[in-house]
Design a protein around this motif. Structure first.
Motif, PDB file in Angstrom:
ATOM      1  N   UNK A  78       0.838  -1.201   0.000  1.00 24.69           N
ATOM      2  CA  UNK A  78       0.000   0.000   0.000  1.00 24.69           C
ATOM      3  C   UNK A  78       0.869   1.247   0.000  1.00 24.69           C
ATOM      4  N   UNK A  79       1.952   1.210   0.779  1.00 27.38           N
ATOM      5  CA  UNK A  79       2.873   2.353   0.804  1.00 27.38           C
ATOM      6  C   UNK A  79       3.484   2.570  -0.582  1.00 27.38           C
ATOM      7  N   UNK A  80       3.831   1.463  -1.260  1.00 23.84           N
ATOM      8  CA  UNK A  80       4.385   1.576  -2.614  1.00 23.84           C
ATOM      9  C   UNK A  80       3.369   2.173  -3.581  1.00 23.84           C
ATOM     10  N   UNK A  81       2.124   1.760  -3.461  1.00 20.45           N
ATOM     11  CA  UNK A  81       1.075   2.271  -4.349  1.00 20.45           C
ATOM     12  C   UNK A  81       0.864   3.765  -4.118  1.00 20.45           C
ATOM     13  N   UNK A  82       0.839   4.162  -2.821  1.00 19.31           N
ATOM     14  CA  UNK A  82       0.672   5.582  -2.515  1.00 19.31           C
ATOM     15  C   UNK A  82       1.830   6.415  -3.053  1.00 19.31           C
ATOM     16  N   UNK A  83       3.004   5.781  -3.163  1.00 18.15           N
ATOM     17  CA  UNK A  83       4.154   6.475  -3.710  1.00 18.15           C
ATOM     18  C   UNK A  83       4.271   6.360  -5.218  1.00 18.15           C
ATOM     19  N   UNK A  84       3.264   5.725  -5.843  1.00 16.89           N
ATOM     20  CA  UNK A  84       3.256   5.585  -7.288  1.00 16.89           C
ATOM     21  C   UNK A  84       4.132   4.457  -7.807  1.00 16.89           C
ATOM     22  N   UNK A  85       4.631   3.613  -6.937  1.00 19.14           N
ATOM     23  CA  UNK A  85       5.501   2.500  -7.356  1.00 19.14           C
ATOM     24  C   UNK A  85       4.659   1.235  -7.535  1.00 19.14           C
ATOM     25  N   UNK A  86       3.865   1.216  -8.595  1.00 18.58           N
ATOM     26  CA  UNK A  86       2.956   0.106  -8.836  1.00 18.58           C
ATOM     27  C   UNK A  86       3.692  -1.193  -9.131  1.00 18.58           C
ATOM     28  N   UNK A  87       4.774  -1.112  -9.875  1.00 18.93           N
ATOM     29  CA  UNK A  87       5.510  -2.326 -10.226  1.00 18.93           C
ATOM     30  C   UNK A  87       6.080  -2.995  -8.978  1.00 18.93           C
ATOM     31  N   UNK A  88       6.625  -2.175  -8.077  1.00 23.80           N
ATOM     32  CA  UNK A  88       7.139  -2.729  -6.825  1.00 23.80           C
ATOM     33  C   UNK A  88       6.044  -3.354  -5.989  1.00 23.80           C
ATOM     34  N   UNK A  89       4.856  -2.737  -5.998  1.00 18.11           N
ATOM     35  CA  UNK A  89       3.728  -3.287  -5.246  1.00 18.11           C
ATOM     36  C   UNK A  89       3.319  -4.638  -5.795  1.00 18.11           C
ATOM     37  N   UNK A  90       3.264  -4.758  -7.137  1.00 19.14           N
ATOM     38  CA  UNK A  90       2.903  -6.035  -7.751  1.00 19.14           C
ATOM     39  C   UNK A  90       3.905  -7.121  -7.383  1.00 19.14           C
ATOM     40  N   UNK A  91       5.182  -6.795  -7.380  1.00 16.19           N
ATOM     41  CA  UNK A  91       6.217  -7.774  -7.052  1.00 16.19           C
ATOM     42  C   UNK A  91       6.106  -8.220  -5.596  1.00 16.19           C
ATOM     43  N   UNK A  92       5.852  -7.264  -4.722  1.00 14.50           N
ATOM     44  CA  UNK A  92       5.737  -7.594  -3.300  1.00 14.50           C
ATOM     45  C   UNK A  92       4.525  -8.488  -3.045  1.00 14.50           C
ATOM     46  N   UNK A  93       3.391  -8.120  -3.644  1.00 19.38           N
ATOM     47  CA  UNK A  93       2.185  -8.931  -3.470  1.00 19.38           C
ATOM     48  C   UNK A  93       2.341 -10.314  -4.082  1.00 19.38           C
ATOM     49  N   UNK A  94       2.996 -10.385  -5.244  1.00 14.24           N
ATOM     50  CA  UNK A  94       3.218 -11.674  -5.899  1.00 14.24           C
ATOM     51  C   UNK A  94       4.061 -12.616  -5.065  1.00 14.24           C
ATOM     52  N   UNK A  95       5.015 -12.050  -4.334  1.00  9.27           N
ATOM     53  CA  UNK A  95       5.857 -12.887  -3.481  1.00  9.27           C
ATOM     54  C   UNK A  95       5.175 -13.234  -2.167  1.00  9.27           C
ATOM     55  N   UNK A  96       4.193 -12.436  -1.752  1.00 15.84           N
ATOM     56  CA  UNK A  96       3.538 -12.670  -0.470  1.00 15.84           C
ATOM     57  C   UNK A  96       2.344 -13.598  -0.531  1.00 15.84           C
ATOM     58  N   UNK A  97       1.629 -13.613  -1.652  1.00 13.37           N
ATOM     59  CA  UNK A  97       0.424 -14.444  -1.767  1.00 13.37           C
ATOM     60  C   UNK A  97       0.698 -15.927  -1.516  1.00 13.37           C
ATOM     61  N   UNK A  98       1.795 -16.514  -2.071  1.00 10.68           N
ATOM     62  CA  UNK A  98       2.056 -17.936  -1.788  1.00 10.68           C
ATOM     63  C   UNK A  98       2.244 -18.247  -0.310  1.00 10.68           C
ATOM     64  N   UNK A  99       2.641 -17.250   0.484  1.00 10.66           N
ATOM     65  CA  UNK A  99       2.832 -17.480   1.915  1.00 10.66           C
ATOM     66  C   UNK A  99       1.520 -17.824   2.612  1.00 10.66           C
ATOM     67  N   UNK A 100       0.405 -17.408   2.011  1.00  9.21           N
ATOM     68  CA  UNK A 100      -0.907 -17.713   2.568  1.00  9.21           C
ATOM     69  C   UNK A 100      -1.565 -18.871   1.834  1.00  9.21           C
TER      70      UNK A 100
END
Length: 324
Positions: A71-93
């Motif tokens: 969310x912090x990345x999205x607020x800062x306009x770093x959408x690509x970084x947000x996608x990468x972070x979420x992509x790596x976190x989803x398998x953890x759940x």
């Protein structure tokens, strides 16, 4: 290492106590935190994997932190970084969730009020026992060791017979014995006895009651991790009232106020995962059991089915071996 070496704990046993279905134990009904479901028709006891879901809960807690970073990345306009972070976190759940919900849970011990019998699954084989004439074996013993000192324990077991093979029997433990006294186990047997004989609801003396107040009070004592923050707030509210405006917050209270909200998502995910795994595992019971758990299901006992099929015809129900 031998049993008589100083490093190894020893068991010091006391005489066995026999508990019966139609005789009071002298104790008041007491639930020992192992009742999984207390319904109008059946009572189930927690299995060996009541902690199922903890791995998913831990993954969910880590993913919550990852989501905040995204969310912090999205607020800062770093959408690509947000996608990468979420992509790596989803398998953890997702991965532990699938692993913990798709693996079957050990089936619980079931006490069926409608048919007045007990069911147990042992390595995929169905065992049962008529409630009429059933006995339980309670044995108090002390576990002694150099590290633990003396720890009082008490076991509670019933004998059950393999469906369609009544010559095969097993002793089934009604919960772990550790840290329990003989009076506690007698109280738990009284809880089961009150449910089967006078239930589904009963009062503090085991007598039938139209109200579920006593049963709810017993079941509510079992700790629920997701309720810890709510309980802490209630305790602090009472502490503030008792202090009369004085400083009532201790260091431990501050720690709880910080940690418990942070751990709430983990606890809730763990409970949800366990609930889903339990729901899926219910379908693993044989049809002769599942149909008898329904409100409009058959009321014939499994021992009666065996007799109809000519299995163990020479053994009347009241001649089934009792616990020695």
């Amino acid at each position: 290492m031998g049993m008589n070496t100083p490093e190894h704990p020893r068991y010091s046993a006391t005489p066995t106590v026999m508990l019966e279905a139609d005789k009071p134990t002298g104790e008041q009904p007491m639930e020992l935190f192992i009742t999984d479901e207390h319904t109008e028709y059946y009572l189930s006891l927690l299995g060996d994997e009541s902690i199922r879901g903890q791995l998913t809960g831990l993954g969910g807690w880590v993913f919550t932190l990852i989501l905040c970073v995204a969310v912090i990345c999205i607020l800062g306009g770093k959408w690509e970084g947000a996608y990468m972070i979420l992509g790596s976190g989803i398998p953890l759940v997702v991965l532990p969730f699938l692993w913990e919900t798709l693996r079957p849970l050990p089936l619980p011990i079931l006490f069926n009020r409608r048919t007045s019998e007990v069911y147990f699954d042992h390595d995929g084989d169905l065992y049962h026992a008529p409630w009429e004439g059933i006995s339980a074996v309670a044995n108090e013993f002390q576990l002694v060791g150099t590290q633990i000192g003396g720890m009082q324990n008490a076991s509670l077991e019933i004998r059950m017979w393999k469906f369609e093979e009544p010559e095969t029997a097993v002793m089934v433990s009604l919960g772990a014995p550790f840290g329990k006294s003989l009076s506690m186990q007698k109280g738990f047997w009284e809880y089961i006895r009150s449910y089967m004989n006078n239930g589904p609801y009963f009062d503090e003396n085991g007598n039938h009651s139209e109200s579920d107040a006593f049963v709810k009070s017993q079941l509510s004592v079992r700790p629920k991790m997701s309720d810890s923050f709510k309980q802490t707030l209630a305790q602090l509210k009472q502490a503030k009232k008792d202090a009369g405006g004085e400083n009532y917050l201790g260091a431990s209270d501050v720690v709880k106020l910080i940690l418990e909200p942070l751990l709430y998502p983990q606890d809730r995910i763990q409970e949800l995962t366990y609930s889903l795994a339990k729901r899926r595992s219910r379908n693993l019971w044989p049809k002769v059991v599942t149909e008898r758990l329904k409100a409009n299901g058959p009321i014939t006992r499994l021992v009666d089915l065996e007799h109809e099929q000519g299995v163990g015809v020479s053994k009347r129900v009241d001649q089934y071996p009792q616990c020695d």
